[in-house]
Design a protein around this motif. Structure first.
Motif, mmCIF file in Angstrom:
data_model
loop_
_atom_site.group_PDB
_atom_site.id
_atom_site.type_symbol
_atom_site.label_atom_id
_atom_site.label_comp_id
_atom_site.label_asym_id
_atom_site.label_seq_id
_atom_site.Cartn_x
_atom_site.Cartn_y
_atom_site.Cartn_z
ATOM 1 N N ALA A 1 78.757 43.788 72.355
ATOM 2 C CA ALA A 1 79.589 44.390 73.406
ATOM 3 C C ALA A 1 80.208 45.700 72.909
ATOM 4 O O ALA A 1 80.242 46.694 73.647
ATOM 5 C CB ALA A 1 80.678 43.418 73.849
ATOM 6 N N ALA A 2 80.671 45.720 71.656
ATOM 7 C CA ALA A 2 81.256 46.945 71.099
ATOM 8 C C ALA A 2 80.212 48.049 71.003
ATOM 9 O O ALA A 2 80.480 49.211 71.337
ATOM 10 C CB ALA A 2 81.858 46.662 69.722
ATOM 11 N N LYS A 3 79.008 47.699 70.575
ATOM 12 C CA LYS A 3 77.928 48.689 70.470
ATOM 13 C C LYS A 3 77.559 49.239 71.842
ATOM 14 O O LYS A 3 77.409 50.448 72.026
ATOM 15 C CB LYS A 3 76.705 48.059 69.806
ATOM 16 N N LEU A 4 77.409 48.350 72.830
ATOM 17 C CA LEU A 4 77.081 48.793 74.180
ATOM 18 C C LEU A 4 78.185 49.668 74.768
ATOM 19 O O LEU A 4 77.902 50.649 75.459
ATOM 20 C CB LEU A 4 76.811 47.583 75.087
ATOM 21 N N ALA A 5 79.434 49.338 74.468
ATOM 22 C CA ALA A 5 80.550 50.151 74.962
ATOM 23 C C ALA A 5 80.495 51.553 74.375
ATOM 24 O O ALA A 5 80.738 52.529 75.071
ATOM 25 C CB ALA A 5 81.873 49.476 74.635
ATOM 26 N N GLN A 6 80.185 51.655 73.082
ATOM 27 C CA GLN A 6 80.075 52.980 72.444
ATOM 28 C C GLN A 6 78.914 53.767 73.022
ATOM 29 O O GLN A 6 79.040 54.960 73.290
ATOM 30 C CB GLN A 6 79.907 52.821 70.926
ATOM 31 N N GLU A 7 77.784 53.111 73.247
ATOM 32 C CA GLU A 7 76.626 53.789 73.818
ATOM 33 C C GLU A 7 76.918 54.227 75.256
ATOM 34 O O GLU A 7 76.510 55.301 75.662
ATOM 35 C CB GLU A 7 75.405 52.861 73.792
ATOM 36 N N HIS A 8 77.610 53.410 75.992
ATOM 37 C CA HIS A 8 77.954 53.728 77.380
ATOM 38 C C HIS A 8 78.854 54.966 77.433
ATOM 39 O O HIS A 8 78.724 55.790 78.342
ATOM 40 C CB HIS A 8 78.663 52.544 78.044
ATOM 41 N N GLY A 9 79.715 55.120 76.439
ATOM 42 C CA GLY A 9 80.618 56.269 76.402
ATOM 43 C C GLY A 9 79.908 57.578 76.121
ATOM 44 O O GLY A 9 80.443 58.647 76.374
#
Length: 89
Positions: A79-87
């Motif tokens: 979830a943290a990785k996806l959040a960073q990629e989404h940003g």
């Protein structure tokens, strides 16, 4: 006359449940981001029993067995990785 104040007391028995951490998060301004996050466990009863862990936030407690930790951490990291990629989009 009725009181407008409310008092909540939580008593913990160290032999029944153990609090392992009390985590506070605040913004750079000093304002609290959310209420404290508290972690702990219930000591296992029978030998070989999977220990029961818990996380509590603002009075809501989630229980899970220690054997679930690898899957739980994997999904939190994801979830943290996806959040960073989404940003970055």
């Amino acid at each position: 006359m009725a009181s407008i104040n409310t008092t909540e007391v939580r008593e913990f028995s160290p032999r029944v449940e153990v609090i392992t951490a009390h985590i506070e998060t605040s913004l750079q301004t000093g304002e609290r981001f959310c209420g404290p996050l508290v972690t702990g466990f219930y000591p296992p009863g029978d030998e070989g029993e999977d220990p029961e862990l818990w996380i509590e936030w603002e009075g809501n407690r989630i229980h899970f067995n220690a054997s679930a930790i690898p899957a739980l951490f994997k999904q939190v990291r994801r979830a943290a990785k996806l959040a960073q990629e989404h940003g970055r989009d």
